[in-house]
Design a protein around this motif. Sequence first.
Motif, mmCIF file in Angstrom:
data_model
loop_
_atom_site.group_PDB
_atom_site.id
_atom_site.type_symbol
_atom_site.label_atom_id
_atom_site.label_comp_id
_atom_site.label_asym_id
_atom_site.label_seq_id
_atom_site.Cartn_x
_atom_site.Cartn_y
_atom_site.Cartn_z
ATOM 1 N N TRP A 324 50.944 39.820 40.101
ATOM 2 C CA TRP A 324 50.308 41.139 40.072
ATOM 3 C C TRP A 324 50.833 41.993 38.917
ATOM 4 O O TRP A 324 50.134 42.864 38.405
ATOM 5 N N LEU A 325 52.083 41.752 38.558
ATOM 6 C CA LEU A 325 52.735 42.631 37.592
ATOM 7 C C LEU A 325 52.076 42.578 36.233
ATOM 8 O O LEU A 325 52.086 43.564 35.483
ATOM 9 N N THR A 326 51.507 41.433 35.887
ATOM 10 C CA THR A 326 50.837 41.315 34.592
ATOM 11 C C THR A 326 49.492 42.032 34.575
ATOM 12 O O THR A 326 48.961 42.322 33.504
ATOM 13 N N VAL A 327 48.940 42.303 35.754
ATOM 14 C CA VAL A 327 47.673 43.035 35.844
ATOM 15 C C VAL A 327 47.928 44.536 35.818
ATOM 16 O O VAL A 327 47.382 45.267 35.000
ATOM 17 N N ASP A 328 48.783 44.997 36.727
ATOM 18 C CA ASP A 328 49.164 46.407 36.791
ATOM 19 C C ASP A 328 50.382 46.497 37.701
ATOM 20 O O ASP A 328 50.266 46.268 38.910
ATOM 21 N N PRO A 329 51.532 46.830 37.169
ATOM 22 C CA PRO A 329 52.746 46.878 38.001
ATOM 23 C C PRO A 329 52.693 47.942 39.085
ATOM 24 O O PRO A 329 53.499 47.908 40.022
ATOM 25 N N ASP A 330 51.761 48.869 38.992
ATOM 26 C CA ASP A 330 51.650 49.933 39.992
ATOM 27 C C ASP A 330 50.704 49.599 41.128
ATOM 28 O O ASP A 330 50.490 50.432 42.024
ATOM 29 N N LEU A 331 50.105 48.412 41.091
ATOM 30 C CA LEU A 331 49.189 48.040 42.177
ATOM 31 C C LEU A 331 49.896 48.156 43.528
ATOM 32 O O LEU A 331 51.070 47.824 43.658
ATOM 33 N N PRO A 332 49.181 48.614 44.556
ATOM 34 C CA PRO A 332 49.808 48.770 45.874
ATOM 35 C C PRO A 332 49.996 47.426 46.563
ATOM 36 O O PRO A 332 49.193 46.503 46.379
ATOM 37 N N TYR A 333 51.035 47.333 47.357
ATOM 38 C CA TYR A 333 51.302 46.113 48.124
ATOM 39 C C TYR A 333 51.416 46.479 49.598
ATOM 40 O O TYR A 333 52.165 47.401 49.963
ATOM 41 N N CYS A 334 50.651 45.816 50.417
ATOM 42 C CA CYS A 334 50.674 45.911 51.885
ATOM 43 C C CYS A 334 50.050 47.202 52.421
ATOM 44 O O CYS A 334 49.337 47.173 53.415
ATOM 45 N N ALA A 338 52.062 55.463 50.674
ATOM 46 C CA ALA A 338 53.011 55.722 51.761
ATOM 47 C C ALA A 338 52.558 56.829 52.699
ATOM 48 O O ALA A 338 52.941 56.848 53.871
ATOM 49 N N ASP A 339 51.721 57.741 52.217
ATOM 50 C CA ASP A 339 51.339 58.890 53.042
ATOM 51 C C ASP A 339 50.161 58.608 53.964
ATOM 52 O O ASP A 339 49.323 59.478 54.201
ATOM 53 N N GLY A 340 50.098 57.399 54.509
ATOM 54 C CA GLY A 340 49.174 57.115 55.596
ATOM 55 C C GLY A 340 47.999 56.227 55.280
ATOM 56 O O GLY A 340 47.269 55.829 56.193
ATOM 57 N N TYR A 341 47.772 55.897 54.013
ATOM 58 C CA TYR A 341 46.629 55.052 53.662
ATOM 59 C C TYR A 341 47.007 53.594 53.877
ATOM 60 O O TYR A 341 47.687 52.977 53.059
ATOM 61 N N SER A 342 46.537 53.058 54.986
ATOM 62 C CA SER A 342 46.957 51.725 55.417
ATOM 63 C C SER A 342 45.750 50.821 55.608
ATOM 64 O O SER A 342 44.922 51.042 56.503
ATOM 65 N N GLY A 343 45.628 49.809 54.735
ATOM 66 C CA GLY A 343 44.553 48.837 54.862
ATOM 67 C C GLY A 343 45.102 47.434 54.682
ATOM 68 O O GLY A 343 46.166 47.110 55.225
ATOM 69 N N ARG A 344 44.396 46.610 53.896
ATOM 70 C CA ARG A 344 44.876 45.255 53.622
ATOM 71 C C ARG A 344 44.633 44.880 52.177
ATOM 72 O O ARG A 344 43.674 45.333 51.550
ATOM 73 N N ASP A 345 45.518 44.030 51.660
ATOM 74 C CA ASP A 345 45.411 43.572 50.288
ATOM 75 C C ASP A 345 44.310 42.522 50.147
ATOM 76 O O ASP A 345 43.925 41.858 51.119
ATOM 77 N N HIS A 346 43.855 42.358 48.923
ATOM 78 C CA HIS A 346 42.790 41.403 48.634
ATOM 79 C C HIS A 346 43.247 39.977 48.943
ATOM 80 O O HIS A 346 44.328 39.552 48.539
ATOM 81 N N ASN A 519 42.050 46.509 36.204
ATOM 82 C CA ASN A 519 43.262 46.342 37.019
ATOM 83 C C ASN A 519 42.938 45.997 38.464
ATOM 84 O O ASN A 519 43.636 46.400 39.382
ATOM 85 N N MET A 520 41.879 45.227 38.669
ATOM 86 C CA MET A 520 41.543 44.771 40.016
ATOM 87 C C MET A 520 42.747 44.067 40.641
ATOM 88 O O MET A 520 43.416 43.262 39.990
ATOM 89 N N GLN A 521 42.986 44.347 41.911
ATOM 90 C CA GLN A 521 44.090 43.703 42.621
ATOM 91 C C GLN A 521 43.793 42.207 42.772
ATOM 92 O O GLN A 521 42.764 41.837 43.324
ATOM 93 N N PRO A 522 44.680 41.331 42.291
ATOM 94 C CA PRO A 522 44.456 39.892 42.486
ATOM 95 C C PRO A 522 44.647 39.502 43.950
ATOM 96 O O PRO A 522 45.080 40.310 44.777
ATOM 97 N N GLY A 523 44.342 38.239 44.258
ATOM 98 C CA GLY A 523 44.643 37.737 45.584
ATOM 99 C C GLY A 523 46.144 37.667 45.808
ATOM 100 O O GLY A 523 46.930 37.657 44.855
ATOM 101 N N LEU A 524 46.557 37.609 47.073
ATOM 102 C CA LEU A 524 47.992 37.572 47.378
ATOM 103 C C LEU A 524 48.661 36.347 46.778
ATOM 104 O O LEU A 524 49.731 36.444 46.181
ATOM 105 N N GLU A 525 48.047 35.206 46.952
ATOM 106 C CA GLU A 525 48.620 33.985 46.406
ATOM 107 C C GLU A 525 48.193 33.822 44.939
ATOM 108 O O GLU A 525 47.109 34.270 44.551
ATOM 109 N N PRO A 526 49.015 33.172 44.125
ATOM 110 C CA PRO A 526 48.648 33.014 42.710
ATOM 111 C C PRO A 526 47.457 32.091 42.503
ATOM 112 O O PRO A 526 46.739 32.214 41.514
#
Length: 566
Positions: A324-334, A338-346, A519-526
């Motif tokens: 993920w870091l090569t796409v955008d190191p600021d992408l959210p994980y999990c 932190a302020d309540g936005y809770s979903g799921r990663d791609h 900067n689309m979030q990649p899948g969890l696995e490489p």
Amino acid sequence: MKLFKNLMILFLSIGIFSCDMTDLELQDNPNAVTPENASINDLYNNIQLSFRNVFFNAQAAPGAMARMYHLGSYLYLSATSPNTMNGLWNNAYSTLFPDIDALLNLAEARGLDIHAGTAKIMKAYTLLTLVDLLGDVPLSEAGQGTDVISPSADPGSEVYAAAMGLLDEAIGQLSGTSASRPAVDNYYGGSATKWIKAANSIKLKAALNMGDAGTINSLVSGGNLISDVADDFDFTYGTQRANPNSRHPGYQSHYEVDDGDYLSNYYMWLLRADKTDDNGNAIIDPRIRFYFYRKVDDAVNQDATTYSCHFSTFPDQSAKPDHWLTVDPDLPYCVASADGYSGRDHLNGEGIPPDGPIRTSYGLYPSGGQFDDDSFQDTRQRGTTGALGNGIWPIMHASFVDFMRAEAALTLGTNDDARALLESGIRKSISKVFSFGSKVASTLNTTVTLRDGSSGTIAELYVPGQDKIDGYVDFVMNAYDAADADGKLDIVVKEYYIAAWGNGLEAYNMYRRTGKPANMQPGLEPQVGAFVRSFLLPANHVDRNANATQKTITDRVFWDNGPEVY
């Protein structure tokens, strides 16, 4: 005496009818539906609902591919199957198209141009959508009953051309007509003028997919596109809970008793934390409280059993995968924020934990849910909160048209001003979204007292004012001015993507066309396998059609010349 009279009536009846029994058997059943006594308005109503169902079936899975919604698998190939598009196929070929063909026979014989023209627009949109998602599909041999049991597929380019022809026919039929309106038109109230704008805007979308700059310039110079929020092409849901349930599916998912669908962490993050100023402060999208409703104010310090982060027990951002870091190191994980936005990663295919109480829900726009006023309540209240499901499917909006024109100016060299259209599109989208406040006016006008002792109405405290809106727009426009050509395109597409919330079909189309947002979030696995460039042909078509051959998910539709995406 009474018995004698009854017998005489019986004998007379037998005599009368027995004389012409052979002729009677040749007549139509007076209780049967025939073309002459069919209710065209009832048929038109069913067409409208079938068209709504086509849109629903055509936007969910594509939207998940484009990260607008969550995609629950570890591999693309296992995230889709030949059953994925069965609903779209059935709605189109088994219900919508036969009903439209029947309506056209009735309407054109009776001079009902608005019924006929608008039905042609719905058929054309559906044909374009079938090609966008599946590629080559039957048209010339379709709908012929036992005469052609196994219709062959027509090339996607020819189906597109036929759809464009239908749109032209519809525009001609609707132009200047004085025909009576349908009794109920859920989309435009029978306004031929607005339907013409929708038809032209759908043509513009198709031309953009095909890279046809000439058609786009012609449509723009004609000036008869959806250009005002009042002309937006929507299907509007009701608030009735049962018999029938008329509410938006997103509301039904999150506001009854079930946990509801997972929202996409990436998509929520785009509005919450993707944009930052020079000091690292987030530029929060003014639409965020309308789009999403948070059940908690802390997404990272919940019980460990509520998380399925895959690489860690808690949403530890240092645990995000390296690829993920090569796409955008600021992408959210999990979690998205932190302020309540809770979903799921791609492409998180983990099991489902007991996380219903912390999952972020669909908000007021477009699902008719709750406006996020920091009340942090569980939305599972048996359909009694928010706008009660009075939401929309956003099919084609004025903001979409602006963004498409801006994209075409950047990629095809059309005559438009991409910068001006970018700003116009953002402002129109915000105006549309904020208009949903009227659906919960009593809630927004409620006075509340905050923890610090200050008070005000919910609207005053939580609905962004004009200064906030202008600040957001100015930030985007400054970033656009500072960007190179590729960066400008990325900004235009990202803002279109945000404005298109609720329309996964257009998100999928723009992602394939442009490869943006970058900067689309990649899948969890490489290793998640090849991206679904188009969907598998439906099982209920391939299994029953001797002339149908299954395709692969890497097959591109005829217009797809876009870059590789992940």
